[in-house]
Motif scaffolding. Structure first.
Motif, PDB file in Angstrom:
ATOM      1  N   ASP A   1       0.869  -1.361   0.193  1.00 21.62           N
ATOM      2  CA  ASP A   1       0.045   0.091   0.140  1.00 21.62           C
ATOM      3  C   ASP A   1       0.843   1.277  -0.057  1.00 21.62           C
ATOM      4  O   ASP A   1       0.632   2.350  -0.666  1.00 21.62           O
ATOM      5  CB  ASP A   1      -0.866   0.152   1.191  1.00 21.62           C
ATOM      6  CG  ASP A   1      -1.947   0.873   1.206  1.00 21.62           C
ATOM      7  OD1 ASP A   1      -2.786   0.971   0.209  1.00 21.62           O
ATOM      8  OD2 ASP A   1      -2.121   1.812   1.971  1.00 21.62           O
TER       9      ASP A   1
ATOM     10  N   TYR B   1     -12.998   6.932  -3.348  1.00 22.16           N
ATOM     11  CA  TYR B   1     -13.430   5.533  -3.018  1.00 22.16           C
ATOM     12  C   TYR B   1     -14.768   5.524  -2.868  1.00 22.16           C
ATOM     13  O   TYR B   1     -15.498   4.494  -2.431  1.00 22.16           O
ATOM     14  CB  TYR B   1     -12.748   4.988  -1.836  1.00 22.16           C
ATOM     15  CG  TYR B   1     -11.210   4.553  -2.284  1.00 22.16           C
ATOM     16  CD1 TYR B   1     -10.975   3.715  -3.183  1.00 22.16           C
ATOM     17  CD2 TYR B   1     -10.145   5.395  -2.104  1.00 22.16           C
ATOM     18  CE1 TYR B   1      -9.714   3.315  -3.642  1.00 22.16           C
ATOM     19  CE2 TYR B   1      -8.956   5.104  -2.349  1.00 22.16           C
ATOM     20  CZ  TYR B   1      -8.889   4.018  -3.011  1.00 22.16           C
ATOM     21  OH  TYR B   1      -7.400   3.757  -3.650  1.00 22.16           O
TER      22      TYR B   1
ATOM     23  N   ASP C   1       0.639   4.478  -2.292  1.00 28.74           N
ATOM     24  CA  ASP C   1      -0.131   5.814  -1.634  1.00 28.74           C
ATOM     25  C   ASP C   1       0.720   6.965  -1.304  1.00 28.74           C
ATOM     26  O   ASP C   1       0.472   7.784  -0.735  1.00 28.74           O
ATOM     27  CB  ASP C   1      -0.854   5.184  -0.726  1.00 28.74           C
ATOM     28  CG  ASP C   1      -2.355   4.729  -1.310  1.00 28.74           C
ATOM     29  OD1 ASP C   1      -2.232   5.198  -2.347  1.00 28.74           O
ATOM     30  OD2 ASP C   1      -3.122   4.217  -0.482  1.00 28.74           O
TER      31      ASP C   1
ATOM     32  N   ARG D   1      -4.795  12.081  -2.996  1.00 27.11           N
ATOM     33  CA  ARG D   1      -4.305  11.197  -3.807  1.00 27.11           C
ATOM     34  C   ARG D   1      -4.618  11.282  -5.292  1.00 27.11           C
ATOM     35  O   ARG D   1      -4.222  10.291  -6.056  1.00 27.11           O
ATOM     36  CB  ARG D   1      -3.996   9.838  -3.244  1.00 27.11           C
ATOM     37  CG  ARG D   1      -3.074   9.880  -1.856  1.00 27.11           C
ATOM     38  CD  ARG D   1      -3.247   8.509  -1.415  1.00 27.11           C
ATOM     39  NE  ARG D   1      -2.503   8.513  -0.174  1.00 27.11           N
ATOM     40  CZ  ARG D   1      -2.989   8.214   1.035  1.00 27.11           C
ATOM     41  NH1 ARG D   1      -4.203   8.277   1.126  1.00 27.11           N
ATOM     42  NH2 ARG D   1      -2.324   8.337   2.196  1.00 27.11           N
TER      43      ARG D   1
ATOM     44  N   ASP E   1     -11.170   8.615   5.545  1.00 28.50           N
ATOM     45  CA  ASP E   1      -9.807   9.118   4.780  1.00 28.50           C
ATOM     46  C   ASP E   1     -10.488   9.873   3.414  1.00 28.50           C
ATOM     47  O   ASP E   1      -9.391   9.947   2.581  1.00 28.50           O
ATOM     48  CB  ASP E   1      -8.977   8.151   4.474  1.00 28.50           C
ATOM     49  CG  ASP E   1      -8.366   7.402   5.739  1.00 28.50           C
ATOM     50  OD1 ASP E   1      -8.587   8.080   6.903  1.00 28.50           O
ATOM     51  OD2 ASP E   1      -7.978   6.209   5.667  1.00 28.50           O
TER      52      ASP E   1
ATOM     53  N   PHE F   1     -12.279   4.288   4.094  1.00 23.99           N
ATOM     54  CA  PHE F   1     -12.756   5.050   2.960  1.00 23.99           C
ATOM     55  C   PHE F   1     -13.417   6.256   3.560  1.00 23.99           C
ATOM     56  O   PHE F   1     -13.354   7.377   3.092  1.00 23.99           O
ATOM     57  CB  PHE F   1     -13.548   4.320   1.908  1.00 23.99           C
ATOM     58  CG  PHE F   1     -12.706   3.211   1.153  1.00 23.99           C
ATOM     59  CD1 PHE F   1     -11.501   3.232   1.139  1.00 23.99           C
ATOM     60  CD2 PHE F   1     -13.356   2.259   0.469  1.00 23.99           C
ATOM     61  CE1 PHE F   1     -10.628   2.469   0.351  1.00 23.99           C
ATOM     62  CE2 PHE F   1     -12.639   1.374  -0.214  1.00 23.99           C
ATOM     63  CZ  PHE F   1     -11.353   1.348  -0.395  1.00 23.99           C
TER      64      PHE F   1
ATOM     65  N   THR G   1      -9.102   5.967 -10.575  1.00 22.03           N
ATOM     66  CA  THR G   1      -9.208   6.978  -9.354  1.00 22.03           C
ATOM     67  C   THR G   1     -10.748   7.134  -9.165  1.00 22.03           C
ATOM     68  O   THR G   1     -11.020   8.098  -8.332  1.00 22.03           O
ATOM     69  CB  THR G   1      -8.705   8.399 -10.226  1.00 22.03           C
ATOM     70  OG1 THR G   1      -9.763   8.386 -11.477  1.00 22.03           O
ATOM     71  CG2 THR G   1      -7.457   8.026 -10.619  1.00 22.03           C
TER      72      THR G   1
ATOM     73  N   ASP H   1      -4.867   0.392  -8.413  1.00 14.51           N
ATOM     74  CA  ASP H   1      -4.708   1.832  -7.677  1.00 14.51           C
ATOM     75  C   ASP H   1      -3.865   2.769  -8.279  1.00 14.51           C
ATOM     76  O   ASP H   1      -3.826   4.076  -8.333  1.00 14.51           O
ATOM     77  CB  ASP H   1      -4.474   1.824  -6.265  1.00 14.51           C
ATOM     78  CG  ASP H   1      -5.433   1.377  -4.973  1.00 14.51           C
ATOM     79  OD1 ASP H   1      -6.564   1.998  -5.653  1.00 14.51           O
ATOM     80  OD2 ASP H   1      -5.194   0.905  -4.045  1.00 14.51           O
TER      81      ASP H   1
ATOM     82  N   ARG I   1      -7.837  10.198  -5.897  1.00  9.10           N
ATOM     83  CA  ARG I   1      -8.883   9.060  -5.859  1.00  9.10           C
ATOM     84  C   ARG I   1     -10.327   9.454  -4.931  1.00  9.10           C
ATOM     85  O   ARG I   1     -10.099  10.097  -3.849  1.00  9.10           O
ATOM     86  CB  ARG I   1      -8.176   7.993  -5.213  1.00  9.10           C
ATOM     87  CG  ARG I   1      -7.000   7.489  -6.147  1.00  9.10           C
ATOM     88  CD  ARG I   1      -6.603   6.041  -5.655  1.00  9.10           C
ATOM     89  NE  ARG I   1      -5.023   5.841  -5.995  1.00  9.10           N
ATOM     90  CZ  ARG I   1      -4.264   5.812  -5.064  1.00  9.10           C
ATOM     91  NH1 ARG I   1      -4.440   5.653  -3.656  1.00  9.10           N
ATOM     92  NH2 ARG I   1      -3.054   5.565  -5.318  1.00  9.10           N
TER      93      ARG I   1
ATOM     94  N   GLU J   1      -7.991  12.552   2.439  1.00 10.29           N
ATOM     95  CA  GLU J   1      -6.660  12.186   2.021  1.00 10.29           C
ATOM     96  C   GLU J   1      -6.771  11.494   0.809  1.00 10.29           C
ATOM     97  O   GLU J   1      -5.630  11.744   0.093  1.00 10.29           O
ATOM     98  CB  GLU J   1      -6.151  11.390   3.446  1.00 10.29           C
ATOM     99  CG  GLU J   1      -5.922  11.987   4.652  1.00 10.29           C
ATOM    100  CD  GLU J   1      -5.494  11.022   5.711  1.00 10.29           C
ATOM    101  OE1 GLU J   1      -5.022   9.751   5.401  1.00 10.29           O
ATOM    102  OE2 GLU J   1      -5.762  11.348   6.761  1.00 10.29           O
ATOM    103  N   ASP J   2      -7.739  10.815   0.796  1.00 13.90           N
ATOM    104  CA  ASP J   2      -7.742   9.998  -0.619  1.00 13.90           C
ATOM    105  C   ASP J   2      -7.889  10.830  -1.793  1.00 13.90           C
ATOM    106  O   ASP J   2      -7.355  10.865  -2.854  1.00 13.90           O
ATOM    107  CB  ASP J   2      -8.812   8.987  -0.865  1.00 13.90           C
ATOM    108  CG  ASP J   2      -8.502   7.751   0.044  1.00 13.90           C
ATOM    109  OD1 ASP J   2      -7.123   7.302   0.307  1.00 13.90           O
ATOM    110  OD2 ASP J   2      -9.441   7.273   0.731  1.00 13.90           O
TER     111      ASP J   2
END
Length: 345
Positions: free
Chosen positions: A60, A197, A64, A193, A186, A183, A131, A127, A195, A189-190
């Protein structure tokens, strides 16, 4: 304490012990809730859980790490290299990568299906290029490899009081519930990146899209449409917890306090998100320390009760008797599905 765990598990090779220690450090540093729950397992089984977590975390992090200057191509190459070392290790060719070495040893000791690791790596690979997910069905297909198989990997280590195949769907559902919780917690935070989820159709039902999420993240301002969508996501996640809950009773009694504690603590993350007004785009929801302590004490009480009941013979599926030895090294053979074993704690 680490040496006590390794001794109890029958892990004596110095290099292998070092590999397991690295996995344990990864677990302690990055998976606080998971690590706390693991402390409630019999000592002989803890290294295996650390190995499973450590490998997953290592993969991961390749995907990430926001602080890495690696390009997408570099990350893909690193992930492919890890997958190749894993394949070699599972095929019997020694690896010098500590997380791979510990994982391969755990897979052999507990007869964990190699396909679970293949599926996990496939989701990690996705991943790098995927996205977002149009529907919950699309997300569930991703989570089979990223979360459900984690529950399936754990099942032989935990042991069951029913045949493993009967317990597998609940174990897979619990892995999915934990990841859905992450998910939701976060989301911000995702988004950083690139993305999202949360299923796009779930967001759209409340008038939310990626641009609105990005605006809220950037400005720090809430939006009632986002709050409604996140509440919907929380309800969906709680439904998966309800699906998984009966599986706790299917586990070996001495493993139940560990999983029950993780179940309660991850569920408490959902409570923390709600209590904070679903402001997950702006700050990380945290379970209060007092709440964590109360759950941990309850887990310890359950452990004591389970150990008292375990003093007599009982039937259990899927975990080896005593500290399992390495396959082919004259130790206890790896556990096979359907074998009935006894263990003292």
């Amino acid at each position: 304490m680490t040496d006590r765990e390794l001794d109890a598990a029958g892990i004596s090779d110095p290099g292998l012990r070092a590999a397991y220690r690295q996995c344990r450090r990864l677990n302690a540093r990055h998976g606080r809730t998971y690590f706390l729950a693991t402390r409630l397992l019999p000592v002989a089984r803890r290294p295996a859980v650390h190995a499973l977590y450590g490998f997953a975390r290592w993969a991961d992090d390749i995907v990430d790490d926001l602080h890495s200057a690696a390009s997408p191509a570099d990350r893909a190459a690193a992930l492919d290299g890890l997958a190749a070392r894993l394949r070699d290790g599972l095929a019997g060719r020694p690896s010098e990568e500590p997380v791979v070495r510990a994982l391969v040893d755990t897979a052999a000791r507990y007869d964990i299906e190699h396909g679970h690791f293949t599926d996990f790596m496939a989701s990690m690979r996705s991943d790098l290029v995927v996205t977002g997910y149009p529907t919950y069905d699309h997300l569930r297909r991703y989570m089979h490899g990223s979360a459900a198989v984690i529950g399936l990997q754990m099942l032989p280590v935990l042991g069951t009081v029913v045949p493993r195949a009967e317990a597998a769907p609940r174990a897979a559902a619990l892995g999915v519930a934990f990841q859905l919780t992450n998910f939701l917690r976060d989301v911000g935070e995702d988004l950083d990146r690139g993305r999202v989820y949360l299923p796009e159709d779930l967001l759209a039902a409340h008038g939310v899209d990626r641009d609105l999420l990005a605006w809220s993240r950037l400005t720090g301002l809430p939006d009632r449409r986002i709050t409604a969508a996140l509440q919907n996501a929380a309800e969906l996640t709680r439904a998966v917890y309800r699906e998984a809950a009966p599986g706790i009773a299917q586990l070996d009694p001495v493993a139940r306090p560990c999983i029950r504690t993780a179940f309660v603590l991850y569920g408490a993350i959902l409570d923390a998100v709600a209590d904070d007004g679903y402001r997950v785009l702006h700050r990380r929801a945290v379970v209060p320390r007092r709440r964590r302590a109360v759950v941990a004490v309850d887990g310890l009480v359950r452990v004591a009760a389970a150990r008292a009941r375990a003093a007599g013979p009982r039937q259990r599926y899927g975990a080896a008797a005593g500290p399992p030895g390495p396959v082919g090294a004259g130790g206890e053979p790896s556990a096979r599905e359907g074998q009935v074993r006894k263990e003292t704690v």
